[in-house]
Design a protein around this motif. Structure first.
Motif: not given
Length: 143
Positions: A37, A91, A97, A103-104, A106-107, A110-111
Motif C-alpha cells: 500500500g 495501511s 482479511l 481485494d474486493r 478485503n476492502r 475493512v469497510r
C-alpha cells in the motif's frame, strides 16, 4: 548527506507494526500486504529499477529500509489512533482479511467496521522519523 563509508540517514521512516500473537506465516503475509500500500501511493519511497551484470531487469524496490515492530493488540490500537491524528500515510490489515481471498472482499471487510473498532493485526506507516517514532510508542523491534 553522508560519505561513502556511512549509510544514509533518511528523513522519513517506513515502519510496520505487527500484533505479537500472529503466526510466523501471518507476520510475513501481513507485512507484504501492508508495504504494498505504501509503495503504490508514495512514489518517493520507491528507488530505481535494478539490473544484474547481464542486463536482466528487475523491479524497483523501496529505497530505504522497512523497520518491523511488534506489539500487543492495545499497542496496535493506540498506534493506529496516533497515526490517524497525525494524518500520516498508513495501511491496515485486520484479522478479517485472513478469511478473505481477494481485494474486493478485503476492502469490504475493512469497510464493515468503524475505525475505532477495527480488529487490527498490522499497521504500516510512513512519515517524518520523529512522528513515526511517536506513533510506535510502546512497540518493540521485531525479533
Amino acid at each position: 548527506m553522508t560519505n561513502e563509508n556511512t549509510a544514509p540517514r533518511f528523513e522519513n521512516k517506513i515502519a510496520v507494526l505487527l500484533r505479537v500473537d500472529l503466526a510466523p506465516w501471518q507476520r510475513l503475509n501481513v507485512t507484504a500486504f501492508l508495504v504494498s500500500g505504501l509503495g503504490s501511493e508514495l512514489p518517493e519511497v520507491i528507488g530505481e529499477p535494478y539490473a544484474d551484470a547481464d542486463g536482466t531487469p528487475y523491479l524497483p524496490m523501496f529505497r530505504q529500509p522497512v523497520l518491523v515492530f511488534e506489539g500487543t493488540k492495545e499497542t496496535l490500537t493506540a498506534a493506529h489512533g496516533r497515526a490517524l491524528s497525525r494524518a500520516l500515510p498508513r495501511s491496515v490489515f485486520t484479522s478479517d482479511l485472513f478469511a478473505t481471498g481477494n481485494d474486493r472482499d478485503n476492502r469490504a471487510a475493512v469497510r464493515a467496521g468503524p475505525k475505532d473498532q477495527l480488529d487490527l493485526v498490522g499497521l504500516a506507516v510512513y512519515g517524518p522519523r520523529n512522528a513515526v517514532d511517536k506513533v510506535l510508542k510502546g512497540a518493540r523491534m521485531h525479533p
